[in-house]
Design an enzyme around this catalytic site. Structure first.
Site, PDB file in Angstrom:
ATOM      1  N   SER A  25     -18.552 -30.583 -19.196  1.00  0.00           N
ATOM      2  CA  SER A  25     -17.105 -30.822 -19.223  1.00  0.00           C
ATOM      3  C   SER A  25     -16.756 -32.092 -18.459  1.00  0.00           C
ATOM      4  CB  SER A  25     -16.362 -29.640 -18.593  1.00  0.00           C
ATOM      5  OG  SER A  25     -16.604 -28.470 -19.328  1.00  0.00           O
TER       6      SER A  25
HETATM    7  N1  SAH Z   1     -19.832 -25.657 -17.796  1.00  0.00           N
HETATM    8  C1  SAH Z   1     -21.047 -26.320 -18.230  1.00  0.00           C
HETATM    9  C2  SAH Z   1     -21.302 -26.261 -19.707  1.00  0.00           C
HETATM   10  C3  SAH Z   1     -20.101 -26.237 -20.624  1.00  0.00           C
HETATM   11  S1  SAH Z   1     -20.542 -26.176 -22.355  1.00  0.00           S
HETATM   12  C4  SAH Z   1     -21.055 -27.751 -17.773  1.00  0.00           C
HETATM   13  O1  SAH Z   1     -19.998 -28.337 -17.555  1.00  0.00           O
HETATM   14  O2  SAH Z   1     -22.155 -28.296 -17.652  1.00  0.00           O
HETATM   15  C5  SAH Z   1     -20.540 -24.433 -22.614  1.00  0.00           C
HETATM   16  C6  SAH Z   1     -21.860 -23.772 -22.324  1.00  0.00           C
HETATM   17  O3  SAH Z   1     -21.723 -22.402 -22.671  1.00  0.00           O
HETATM   18  C7  SAH Z   1     -23.023 -24.318 -23.149  1.00  0.00           C
HETATM   19  O4  SAH Z   1     -24.056 -24.668 -22.282  1.00  0.00           O
HETATM   20  C8  SAH Z   1     -23.403 -23.151 -24.046  1.00  0.00           C
HETATM   21  O5  SAH Z   1     -24.793 -23.110 -24.332  1.00  0.00           O
HETATM   22  C9  SAH Z   1     -22.945 -21.963 -23.223  1.00  0.00           C
HETATM   23  N2  SAH Z   1     -22.688 -20.732 -23.961  1.00  0.00           N
HETATM   24  C10 SAH Z   1     -21.997 -20.564 -25.130  1.00  0.00           C
HETATM   25  N3  SAH Z   1     -21.981 -19.257 -25.491  1.00  0.00           N
HETATM   26  C11 SAH Z   1     -22.664 -18.571 -24.520  1.00  0.00           C
HETATM   27  C12 SAH Z   1     -22.995 -17.199 -24.331  1.00  0.00           C
HETATM   28  N4  SAH Z   1     -22.634 -16.239 -25.195  1.00  0.00           N
HETATM   29  N5  SAH Z   1     -23.684 -16.872 -23.224  1.00  0.00           N
HETATM   30  C13 SAH Z   1     -24.092 -17.810 -22.338  1.00  0.00           C
HETATM   31  N6  SAH Z   1     -23.832 -19.121 -22.465  1.00  0.00           N
HETATM   32  C14 SAH Z   1     -23.112 -19.509 -23.551  1.00  0.00           C
END
Ligand code: SAH
Length: 297
Positions: free
Chosen positions: A132
């Protein structure tokens, strides 16, 4: 023209091509001693929403451009500290504790090599996921700050690069517990590598910070209940296991929706009831199954 690009977090645009919230770009010229803004470029199409977080933008006076000009003349814009100061300058960060933690956890350790770590923009991290934008990390830390006191428990669902999990760990300290849950195993490994290089490394080693492979929609019951639950991906609705794992007095921040999403602030009251309010409109990648994510949803 020798131009530099910086981001102006007061004005936020949503672009259907990028699955995250990001800020508008200002272009400044380095060709004169008096750097001036030569253009304010916004990338948006008719399907995009544009909104103004700062009502001053609509007042018609030029105060905001004077402010931008001053801001753009700051040297060392590429440094983590300058990024934090920029977010403070525009009122995204108002808490000294949030500023402190974002200064101590260098964002450059968490973005893919070759990308501009301090730009106020989300960046692709592979596997159809993004890190993000700094202003979204800052906004979430601000919203959760009171529930990130030393000794408290925090859950970061969709922990991706591990950046926010590391910030949470720094805030709750060695007596607390910061837990990341991410369903892409490669991102869990990456997050651990990133954290090992960061100011939160000892917390990972000591075990007060941990990152796990799992479906974040189920939360992480092992260390529940949590004072804080942050969800970094948009859910069609608030998953019940996350509500169940929130402590009375605890707070969850979660984007809810499909194409149009609201950042919801969910407070669990002392009697176990829930209060929900909308903080702002956002655009996040979906909270979904691993399979759906890897086949591009
Ligand atoms: N907050 C993090 C990543 C944001 S992107 C940062 O800023 O680095 C959203 C993340 O959610 C991604 O890494 C994706 O793989 C994860 N995600 C999506 N669905 C998910 C689920 N059901 N369980 C665990 N992680 C999930």
């Amino acid at each position: 023209m020798n131009a530099s690009y910086s981001y102006f977090p007061v004005l936020v645009a949503y672009d259907s091509r990028v699955s995250c919230c990001y800020a508008a770009t200002t272009t400044t010229s380095r060709t004169s001693h008096h750097r001036s803004i030569v253009s304010l470029s916004l990338s948006f199409s008719s399907s995009n929403l544009l909104f103004f977080q700062n009502p001053n933008f609509l007042t018609g006076n030029n105060t905001i451009f004077v402010t931008m000009q001053r801001f753009c003349s700051v040297s060392g814009i590429s440094k983590n500290k300058a990024m934090v100061e920029r977010l403070q300058h525009f009122g995204v960060i108002t808490s000294s504790k949030v500023a402190e933690v974002m200064e101590s956890v260098d964002r450059a350790l968490f973005v893919p090599s070759g990308s501009a770590p301090y730009d106020d923009s989300p960046m692709a991290i592979g596997y159809n996921a993004t890190i993000s934008a700094p202003h979204m990390h800052a906004t979430c830390l601000q919203l959760l700050e009171e529930n990130l006191q030393p000794g408290m428990h925090a859950l970061d669902v969709g922990s991706g690069t591990g950046y926010l999990t590391a910030c949470f760990a720094m805030m709750v300290g060695p007596q607390g517990r910061a837990v990341g849950v991410e369903h892409i195993p490669e991102l869990v490994s990456l997050a651990k590598e990133n954290i090992q290089k960061s100011a939160a490394a000892t917390l990972l080693k000591d075990g007060s910070l941990s990152v796990h492979v799992g479906d974040g929609r189920e939360g992480w019951p092992e260390f529940a209940p949590y004072d804080v639950i942050h969800v970094g991906a948009a859910a069609p609705e608030i998953p019940q296991p996350l509500i169940d794992q929130l402590k009375p007095g605890g707070r969850m921040v979660i984007p809810v929706g499909n194409i149009f999403q609201d950042l919801k602030v969910v407070d669990k009251n002392s009697d176990g009831s829930i209060s929900v309010r909308t903080e702002t409109s956002v655009r996040y990648v979906p909270l979904t199954s691993r399979e759906a994510q890897l086949r591009s949803y």
